[in-house]
Design an enzyme around this catalytic site. Structure first.
Site, PDB file in Angstrom:
ATOM      1  NE  ARG A 146      -8.797   0.105   0.420  1.00  0.00           N
ATOM      2  CZ  ARG A 146      -8.287   1.565   0.700  1.00  0.00           C
ATOM      3  NH1 ARG A 146      -9.285   1.575   0.863  1.00  0.00           N
ATOM      4  NH2 ARG A 146      -8.574   0.038   2.062  1.00  0.00           N
ATOM      5  CB  CYS A 200     -28.957  -3.272  -9.365  1.00  0.00           C
ATOM      6  SG  CYS A 200     -29.177  -3.013 -11.014  1.00  0.00           S
ATOM      7  NE  ARG A 226      -3.306   0.072   3.154  1.00  0.00           N
ATOM      8  CZ  ARG A 226      -4.276  -0.249   3.488  1.00  0.00           C
ATOM      9  NH1 ARG A 226      -5.243  -0.091   2.028  1.00  0.00           N
ATOM     10  NH2 ARG A 226      -4.481  -1.263   3.271  1.00  0.00           N
TER      11      ARG A 226
HETATM   12  N1  LLP Z   1       2.503  -8.956   3.244  1.00  0.00           N
HETATM   13  C1  LLP Z   1       1.766 -10.123   3.379  1.00  0.00           C
HETATM   14  C2  LLP Z   1       1.605 -11.798   3.876  1.00  0.00           C
HETATM   15  C3  LLP Z   1       0.596  -9.122   3.203  1.00  0.00           C
HETATM   16  O1  LLP Z   1      -0.474 -10.198   3.892  1.00  0.00           O
HETATM   17  C4  LLP Z   1       0.119  -7.611   2.649  1.00  0.00           C
HETATM   18  C5  LLP Z   1      -0.850  -7.941   2.902  1.00  0.00           C
HETATM   19  C6  LLP Z   1       0.978  -7.584   2.401  1.00  0.00           C
HETATM   20  C7  LLP Z   1       2.755  -8.439   2.387  1.00  0.00           C
HETATM   21  C8  LLP Z   1       1.199  -5.881   2.369  1.00  0.00           C
HETATM   22  O2  LLP Z   1       0.633  -5.163   2.989  1.00  0.00           O
HETATM   23  P1  LLP Z   1       0.251  -3.974   2.995  1.00  0.00           P
HETATM   24  O3  LLP Z   1       1.654  -3.185   2.780  1.00  0.00           O
HETATM   25  O4  LLP Z   1      -0.121  -3.090   1.182  1.00  0.00           O
HETATM   26  O5  LLP Z   1      -0.143  -3.280   4.220  1.00  0.00           O
HETATM   27  N2  LLP Z   1      -7.185  -5.076   0.630  1.00  0.00           N
HETATM   28  C9  LLP Z   1      -6.760  -5.131   1.988  1.00  0.00           C
HETATM   29  C10 LLP Z   1      -5.852  -4.693   2.489  1.00  0.00           C
HETATM   30  C11 LLP Z   1      -5.575  -6.161   1.707  1.00  0.00           C
HETATM   31  C12 LLP Z   1      -4.109  -6.440   2.622  1.00  0.00           C
HETATM   32  C13 LLP Z   1      -3.442  -7.919   2.442  1.00  0.00           C
HETATM   33  N3  LLP Z   1      -2.152  -8.296   2.818  1.00  0.00           N
HETATM   34  C14 LLP Z   1      -7.878  -3.095   1.596  1.00  0.00           C
HETATM   35  O6  LLP Z   1      -7.538  -3.014   0.060  1.00  0.00           O
HETATM   36  O7  LLP Z   1      -7.102  -2.227   2.750  1.00  0.00           O
END
Ligand code: LLP
Length: 416
Positions: free
Chosen positions: A312, A343, A276
């Protein structure tokens, strides 16, 4: 640096006018700033320069091959969770030796494909998975490098759907079980245990849970030494949050300073898996106002992007800033629910937003570079959007808009 900014009341991505861009490619569409992606990745990389490390971008956050290519060119590694993501990284020219394969449900085929591609490491989430990897590696006459993903039972203080480091979550192995596995690792002839990993959740806005997780992992590695088990790798996961509304997460620099302080005495090779924080502020969704509906209770702006394009808000009640691409002179702002054509009443991009909106206006949904396009679907048989990458005054289509023909073809291909 602001990658999206107003110039004479018109919104730009870097040096590209977004009204012109929307005209050229049509709406809705996703637009990304290459500079933002590069700056964010480099801030992570620079932050650990005194420690042996690698930044493995979490592909799930935004998996467009052309974005992966930008990151591969910077020297990034990649955290993947499926064969599809593996193939994307390889197509982008990513180095398999910098790939970490995470995820609780790796299938036999996925493990075989990752071994064939020579990925660097499997982050193992259960004893059964370890046994499966060992078996497949033996069949392929390979040694699989592995790290055990620990579940340290730490509250990441984030949305429950994206919290992953507590015992109630499906992820990782408890400390106790991981310790037992480490002690008998030699019975698995075709794996090599190189380290441990943890990822406690996403959109973390405080430093304390990260620090707590790292302390747990370092203690674990120390305890193993008393059993003559010496690990070289520590993967501290991703999870750094960004500012969507009034959250105040640490900046990448602040986060990296804290981590490098905590790890300053370590000889371990450190892996980070940010997703992110590398791409969220690099992307926006452009959408056009199709209808305006006033009722005694509410005003609705019905736009051409829906929950299938940006999930989201519907899934996490996530809040994204929504701003006009052209600012009106003397705006008469009113409260609107900005909703899509799907819808369902969950189909909203923003609720109760104070904004001036006129028919045909183009709106920009900001902070939409992470977990946005990649979570989109064809719900309501809506083709997925075009994606455009901006680099200075240039812009490139990096995914063409799907057509209705694309949508129907997989079904029409079936011969009865
Ligand atoms: N490593 C692992 C093992 C993970 O499961 C994830 C994210 C990351 C790294 C990366 O995390 P970040 O730096 O992006 O926070 N769809 C959700 C977020 C799901 C995150 C899943 N895992 C949203 O839209 O907020």
């Amino acid at each position: 640096m602001t990658y999206f900014h107003y110039q004479d009341n018109e919104l730009y991505a870097e040096e590209v006018n977004l009204t012109a861009l929307a005209k050229q490619y049509g709406t809705p569409c996703y637009v990304y700033s290459k500079q933002a992606i590069c700056d964010n990745w480099q801030a992570f990389d620079k932050g650990l320069k005194k420690i042996k490390h690698r930044i493995c971008y979490a592909v799930k956050a935004n998996s467009n091959i052309h974005i992966l290519k930008v990151l591969a060119t910077l020297g990034s590694g990649f955290d993947i969770v499926s064969q599809g993501e593996l193939e994307r990284v390889l197509a982008a020219g990513g180095d398999p030796k910098k790939i970490v394969f995470s995820g609780v449900g790796k299938s036999t085929n996925e493990i075989a494909a990752a071994l064939a591609a020579d990925v660097d490491c499997f982050d193992v989430e259960s004893l059964q998975e370890l046994e499966r990897i060992n078996k497949i590696a033996k069949q392929h006459n390979k040694i699989a490098q592995i790290a055990l993903r620990i579940n340290p039972n730490i509250d990441a203080k984030t949305h429950p759907y994206i919290s992953t480091g507590m015992h109630e979550n499906k992820f990782g192995i408890t400390m106790l079980d991981a310790f037992a596995i480490c002690k008998k690792i030699n019975i698995y002839s075709h794996v090599k245990l190189i380290g441990i990993a943890a990822h406690i959740g996403s959109q973390l806005t405080e430093l304390a849970p990260f620090a707590e997780s790292i302390t747990c992992l370092l203690d674990f590695i120390e305890r193993l030494k008393t059993h003559d088990i010496f690990l070289q790798h520590l993967n501290i996961g991703g999870g750094l949050g960004v500012r969507y509304q009034n959250e105040l997460p640490p900046s990448i620099e602040e986060y990296m300073n804290a981590i490098s302080k905590q790890l300053s005495n370590t000889q371990l090779y450190i892996t980070l898996e940010p997703g992110r924080a590398i791409v969220a502020n690099a992307g926006i969704l452009l959408t056009r106002v199709e209808y305006i509906k006033h009722s005694p209770h509410k005003n609705f702006a019905i736009v051409d992007a829906g929950m299938n394009d940006l999930m989201r808000p519907a899934l996490y009640e996530a809040w994204h800033p929504i701003i006009p691409v052209i600012k009106h002179a003397n705006p008469a702002k009113t409260h609107y629910d900005i909703v899509g054509p799907v819808c369902e009443s969950a189909d909203f991009l923003g609720k109760n937003r104070l904004i001036e909106i006129k028919l045909d206006d183009i709106l920009a949904v900001m902070m939409a570079g992470a977990y946005s396009f990649c979570m989109s679907s064809n719900y309501n048989s809506r083709p997925r959007l075009a994606e455009i990458l901006v680099d200075g005054d240039k812009h490139f289509l990096i995914r063409r808009r799907e057509t209705i023909h694309d949508l129907l073809q997989l079904e029409k291909d079936i011969k009865e």
